[in-house]
Design a protein around this motif. Structure first.
Motif, PDB file in Angstrom:
ATOM      1  N   SER A   1      10.118  -2.256  -4.967  1.00  0.00           N
ATOM      2  CA  SER A   1       8.875  -1.621  -5.394  1.00  0.00           C
ATOM      3  C   SER A   1       7.850  -2.712  -5.677  1.00  0.00           C
ATOM      4  N   HIS A   2       6.567  -2.341  -5.550  1.00  0.00           N
ATOM      5  CA  HIS A   2       5.510  -3.318  -5.796  1.00  0.00           C
ATOM      6  C   HIS A   2       4.198  -2.626  -6.175  1.00  0.00           C
ATOM      7  N   SER A   3       3.292  -3.433  -6.741  1.00  0.00           N
ATOM      8  CA  SER A   3       1.938  -2.965  -7.030  1.00  0.00           C
ATOM      9  C   SER A   3       0.960  -3.895  -6.324  1.00  0.00           C
ATOM     10  N   GLU A   4      -0.229  -3.362  -5.988  1.00  0.00           N
ATOM     11  CA  GLU A   4      -1.251  -4.132  -5.275  1.00  0.00           C
ATOM     12  C   GLU A   4      -2.610  -3.813  -5.895  1.00  0.00           C
ATOM     13  N   VAL A   5      -3.263  -4.843  -6.422  1.00  0.00           N
ATOM     14  CA  VAL A   5      -4.526  -4.657  -7.126  1.00  0.00           C
ATOM     15  C   VAL A   5      -5.510  -5.746  -6.697  1.00  0.00           C
TER      16      VAL A   5
ATOM     17  N   PRO B   1       2.746   0.686  -9.090  1.00  0.00           N
ATOM     18  CA  PRO B   1       4.081   0.445  -8.535  1.00  0.00           C
ATOM     19  C   PRO B   1       4.625   1.665  -7.769  1.00  0.00           C
ATOM     20  N   HIS B   2       5.089   1.377  -6.567  1.00  0.00           N
ATOM     21  CA  HIS B   2       5.626   2.415  -5.682  1.00  0.00           C
ATOM     22  C   HIS B   2       6.735   1.794  -4.850  1.00  0.00           C
ATOM     23  N   PRO B   3       7.640   2.600  -4.328  1.00  0.00           N
ATOM     24  CA  PRO B   3       8.827   2.069  -3.638  1.00  0.00           C
ATOM     25  C   PRO B   3       8.653   1.967  -2.131  1.00  0.00           C
ATOM     26  N   HIS B   4       9.505   1.161  -1.514  1.00  0.00           N
ATOM     27  CA  HIS B   4       9.634   1.153  -0.052  1.00  0.00           C
ATOM     28  C   HIS B   4      11.107   1.025   0.303  1.00  0.00           C
ATOM     29  N   THR B   5      11.478   1.625   1.431  1.00  0.00           N
ATOM     30  CA  THR B   5      12.807   1.414   1.981  1.00  0.00           C
ATOM     31  C   THR B   5      12.728   1.434   3.501  1.00  0.00           C
TER      32      THR B   5
ATOM     33  N   MET C   1       0.849  -1.185   0.000  1.00  0.00           N
ATOM     34  CA  MET C   1       0.000   0.000   0.000  1.00  0.00           C
ATOM     35  C   MET C   1       0.881   1.230   0.000  1.00  0.00           C
ATOM     36  N   SER C   2       0.384   2.275  -0.595  1.00  0.00           N
ATOM     37  CA  SER C   2       1.140   3.511  -0.692  1.00  0.00           C
ATOM     38  C   SER C   2       0.519   4.550   0.218  1.00  0.00           C
ATOM     39  N   ASN C   3       1.357   5.261   0.903  1.00  0.00           N
ATOM     40  CA  ASN C   3       0.895   6.175   1.941  1.00  0.00           C
ATOM     41  C   ASN C   3       0.774   7.596   1.418  1.00  0.00           C
TER      42      ASN C   3
HETATM   43 MN    MN Z   1       3.228  -0.675  -0.572  1.00  0.00          MN
END
Ligand code: MN
Length: 328
Positions: free
Chosen positions: A126-130, A82-86, A1-3
């Motif tokens: 990075s990932h996408s969620e659908v 698609p969005h990143p995380h670190t 998920m993207s914040n």
């Molecule tokens: Mn995410």
């Protein structure tokens, strides 16, 4: 998920007192959710209980979004490009529905009810969620775990685990991280953690043995659940300090109740959280944002998502302040 962050809200103090007098029932701080739209063309709204003004972390748990039951036919469901995380791990846990996950490690997985999907961002992923076309009702939680400094650049990773439910006195428990009720999850974590789904039959009660070095949070999905002396309503998060050996949960409603129990040893490091990144300094965040915007190898590429990736929002003009928990 993207914040896409909004502003924090209130908390109320539950229980019978401040705990200074009674050692019988632990004090419970009640954290109320705020509604946050996830963004995108057909925005889905989530109820966020972490982080907020009164509390940044519970153990290393640093982000808790609760959503649904969401009629996907009406809202369009979840579609996070698609969005990143670190510097963090993402924990996806569903009560109903199905989410298709694609990441820059090349994983193509389906998130399903009762199944843990744990993604380690480490230095960058990075990932996408659908939500899938099979989904009618989408309902679950999206959680993040902050990585400790010594492991925050860990290898990217993706783990899937299906806990076997244990049933005790009208209560069903699925331990997806850590140990509870004699059940141990084999999934490796970087700090001591607990994560479990608990379903209580009407009026059922259970007293659980807890790790006294852990602090805990109980997020109620549905039903009214009493934790120690404090009644939690749906979507509220009850926070319990370290130092307890047992915790009693009671379903005070006529129907089934469900909650997610989180815990961990207090996370003592200051962290800087912005968008989908966790670092230790403003400069860490600036660098991560630049690396995403310039499509550097750091976050890799997600294959198979129909659409563009999410651009990072503009940085604030001010230096992003570190957050930590106040000692109370
Ligand atoms: Mn995410």
């Amino acid at each position: 998920m993207s914040n896409i962050e909004a502003e924090p809200v209130e908390s109320r103090r539950g229980g019978l007192g401040d705990g200074g007098r009674s050692t019988q029932a632990p004090r419970v701080d009640v954290l109320s959710p705020r509604d946050v739209p996830l963004g995108g063309p057909r925005a889905m709204t989530v109820r966020r209980t972490l982080p907020q003004r009164a509390r940044t972390l519970i153990g290393a748990w640093c982000f808790a979004d609760h959503y649904g039951p969401d009629d996907v036919g009406e809202t369009g469901g979840m579609d996070v490009a698609p969005h990143p995380h670190t510097g963090l791990q993402t924990v996806s846990w569903l009560f109903s529905g199905e989410i298709e996950h694609r990441d820059s490690l090349g994983n193509h997985a389906f998130v399903r009810p009762g199944e843990l999907n744990l993604m380690t961002g480490g230095y960058g992923i990075s990932h996408s969620e659908v939500s899938t076309p099979r989904t009618t009702l989408l309902h679950g939680v999206q959680l993040w775990v902050a990585l400790p400094d010594e492991h925050r650049h860990a290898e990217r990773d993706f783990q899937h685990y299906v806990p076997v439910p244990v049933r005790i006195d009208g209560v069903e428990i699925r331990v997806f991280l850590g140990s509870l009720a004699g059940v141990v999850s084999p999934v490796r974590t970087f700090t001591p953690l607990l994560g479990a789904e608990i379903i209580l039959e009407p009026r059922a009660a259970i007293t659980l043995t807890m790790d006294s070095g852990f602090e805990h949070g109980l997020l109620v999905d549905h039903g009214d659940v009493r934790i120690a002396d404090t009644l939690l309503r749906p979507s509220e998060l009850g926070y319990v300090h370290t130092g307890i050996n047992t915790l009693t949960l009671t379903n005070e409603s006529e129907g089934e109740a469900r909650a997610v129990l989180l815990g961990g040893t207090p996370f003592e490091e200051e962290i800087v959280m912005w968008w989908n990144f966790i670092g230790r300094s403003h400069d860490d965040i600036v660098r991560a944002r630049e690396d995403w915007q310039s499509s550097s190898d750091r976050f890799g590429t997600v294959e198979g998502y129909a659409g563009e990736r999410l651009p990072a929002p503009a940085l604030p003009n001010a230096t992003i302040a570190p957050r930590r928990n106040s000692r109370r």
